[in-house]
Design a protein around this motif. Structure first.
Motif, short mmCIF file in Angstrom:
data_model
loop_
_atom_site.label_atom_id
_atom_site.label_comp_id
_atom_site.label_asym_id
_atom_site.label_seq_id
_atom_site.Cartn_x
_atom_site.Cartn_y
_atom_site.Cartn_z
N ALA A 186 0.86 -1.20 0.00
CA ALA A 186 0.00 0.00 0.00
C ALA A 186 0.89 1.24 0.00
O ALA A 186 1.88 1.30 0.72
CB ALA A 186 -0.87 -0.01 1.24
N ILE A 187 0.52 2.22 -0.82
CA ILE A 187 1.29 3.47 -0.82
C ILE A 187 0.68 4.39 0.22
O ILE A 187 -0.51 4.70 0.17
CB ILE A 187 1.22 4.16 -2.19
N ILE A 188 1.50 4.80 1.16
CA ILE A 188 0.99 5.77 2.14
C ILE A 188 1.58 7.12 1.78
O ILE A 188 2.80 7.32 1.82
CB ILE A 188 1.36 5.34 3.57
N PHE A 189 0.71 8.02 1.35
CA PHE A 189 1.16 9.32 0.89
C PHE A 189 1.15 10.31 2.05
O PHE A 189 0.14 10.50 2.71
CB PHE A 189 0.24 9.81 -0.24
N ASP A 190 2.30 10.92 2.29
CA ASP A 190 2.40 11.89 3.38
C ASP A 190 2.80 13.24 2.78
O ASP A 190 3.93 13.43 2.35
CB ASP A 190 3.46 11.40 4.39
N GLU A 191 1.85 14.18 2.75
CA GLU A 191 2.13 15.46 2.07
C GLU A 191 3.19 16.29 2.80
O GLU A 191 3.73 17.25 2.26
CB GLU A 191 0.84 16.28 1.91
N HIS A 192 3.51 15.92 4.05
CA HIS A 192 4.53 16.67 4.79
C HIS A 192 5.93 16.09 4.60
O HIS A 192 6.91 16.63 5.08
CB HIS A 192 4.20 16.69 6.28
N ASP A 193 5.99 14.95 3.91
CA ASP A 193 7.28 14.27 3.73
C ASP A 193 8.03 14.90 2.56
O ASP A 193 8.05 14.37 1.45
CB ASP A 193 7.02 12.77 3.49
N LEU A 194 8.67 16.03 2.79
CA LEU A 194 9.32 16.77 1.69
C LEU A 194 10.51 16.01 1.11
O LEU A 194 10.83 16.13 -0.07
CB LEU A 194 9.78 18.14 2.19
N LYS A 195 11.16 15.20 1.96
CA LYS A 195 12.32 14.44 1.49
C LYS A 195 11.96 13.51 0.33
O LYS A 195 12.77 13.21 -0.53
CB LYS A 195 12.87 13.63 2.67
N HIS A 196 10.71 13.04 0.34
CA HIS A 196 10.30 12.09 -0.70
C HIS A 196 9.27 12.67 -1.66
O HIS A 196 8.55 11.93 -2.33
CB HIS A 196 9.78 10.80 -0.05
N ALA A 197 9.17 13.99 -1.71
CA ALA A 197 8.22 14.62 -2.65
C ALA A 197 8.70 14.38 -4.08
O ALA A 197 9.90 14.16 -4.31
CB ALA A 197 8.14 16.11 -2.37
N THR A 198 7.76 14.44 -5.06
CA THR A 198 8.15 14.22 -6.47
C THR A 198 9.19 15.26 -6.89
O THR A 198 9.07 16.44 -6.59
CB THR A 198 6.90 14.37 -7.37
N GLU A 199 10.21 14.77 -7.56
CA GLU A 199 11.31 15.65 -8.00
C GLU A 199 11.06 16.11 -9.44
O GLU A 199 10.64 15.30 -10.27
CB GLU A 199 12.55 14.76 -8.07
N PHE A 200 11.35 17.34 -9.73
CA PHE A 200 11.25 17.84 -11.12
C PHE A 200 12.60 18.41 -11.51
O PHE A 200 13.23 19.12 -10.74
CB PHE A 200 10.21 18.96 -11.22
N SER A 201 13.02 18.12 -12.73
CA SER A 201 14.23 18.73 -13.25
C SER A 201 13.92 19.11 -14.71
O SER A 201 14.32 18.43 -15.65
CB SER A 201 15.35 17.70 -13.12
N PRO A 202 13.10 20.18 -14.90
CA PRO A 202 12.56 20.47 -16.23
C PRO A 202 13.61 20.97 -17.23
O PRO A 202 14.57 21.63 -16.84
CB PRO A 202 11.51 21.56 -15.97
#
Ligand SMILES: C[S@@+](CC[C@H](N)C(=O)[O-])C[C@H]1O[C@@H](n2cnc3c(N)ncnc32)[C@H](O)[C@@H]1O
Length: 237
Positions: A186-202
């Motif tokens: 199960a994916i537990i999404f934690d919006e406060h977990d900045l270390k694992h937030a989606t990374e963007f490198s546009p």
């Protein structure tokens, strides 16, 4: 030609572009016997987030392969910035440019669905040393979809096939992996977990079309959230 979902991931430079992202990757790798003596191949490495983590955290020799030049350039930039010794290779998972029995461990995070799955599986099997392991995270359909719905999803993502859990296990066994264990996580999404937030490198000057593709992905993920899931497959011969 219109832009594809994979073009979108590459141009936006999305790191951890698989269900569960880097957080799940760390969890599943923590159960593996990885150390400096192990040679690791990551196929479809994208921007190289996982390869960098494995090299840094476990000290393994890591080779990161992708068939997208945009993705590989972003991965190379990442490795250079953190002074990581990960080797990068431009190549196709369906015809991997390595000799038989080259690696102890192959990792594939949301990659094989975009390829000829049977070919890619047999390539991974060929490259693994005796006792080696293929670890994959892949999308599955939880219940059969109508032909029309399946087509819609396959067309949007560019999947060659959309398989059930049993469908994956069948192809893995046919490809020479006698032992296949499957985990539903199960994916537990934690919006406060900045270390694992989606990374963007546009990339520079990103067309608005890519953001529309991202929105469509979010819409489809939400719409089919009960029909589409993912599994972790641990495979050895
Ligand atoms: C959904 S992305 C996942 C990227 C990365 N594994 C991650 O989790 O962030 C799929 C990746 O597979 C790569 N890919 C797709 N088909 C491939 C092929 N035939 N050979 C090599 N790489 C491929 C794409 O370029 C893309 O980087």
């Amino acid at each position: 030609m219109g832009h594809t979902y994979l073009d979108c991931l590459a141009v936006l430079g999305i790191g951890g572009a698989h269900p569960g992202g880097l957080k799940l990757t760390k969890e599943i790798l923590s159960g593996e016997a990885l150390d400096q003596s192990k040679s690791v191949l990551e196929i479809g490495c994208g921007t190289g987030q996982t390869s960098a983590y494995i090299a840094e955290h476990y000290g393994c020799h890591v080779v990161a392969l992708d068939n997208s030049n945009i993705m590989l350039d972003k991965a190379k930039q990442r490795f250079a910035t953190i002074n990581s010794a990960v080797e990068t290779i431009h190549g196709n998972v369906e015809r991997l440019p390595f000799a038989d029995d080259s690696f102890d461990f192959i990792l594939s995070e949301s990659v094989l669905s975009f390829t000829d799955i049977a070919l890619s599986i047999s390539e991974c099997q060929r490259l693994l040393k005796q006792g080696g392991k293929l670890l994959m995270i892949e999308i599955v359909h939880e219940q059969p979809l109508s032909e029309k719905e399946e087509m819609k999803i396959k067309d949007f993502y560019g999947f060659s096939q959309l398989l059930s859990e049993n469908g994956w296990v069948r192809l893995l066994r046919q490809g020479g992996f006698e032992q296949v264990s499957v985990e539903k996580h199960a994916i537990i999404f934690d919006e406060h977990d900045l270390k694992h937030a989606t990374e963007f490198s546009p990339s520079e000057n990103v067309s608005h079309e890519y953001f529309n593709i991202l929105k469509e992905h979010e819409y489809l993920s939400n719409f089919y959230k009960d029909n589409l899931g993912y599994r972790i497959f641990r495979c050895s011969s």
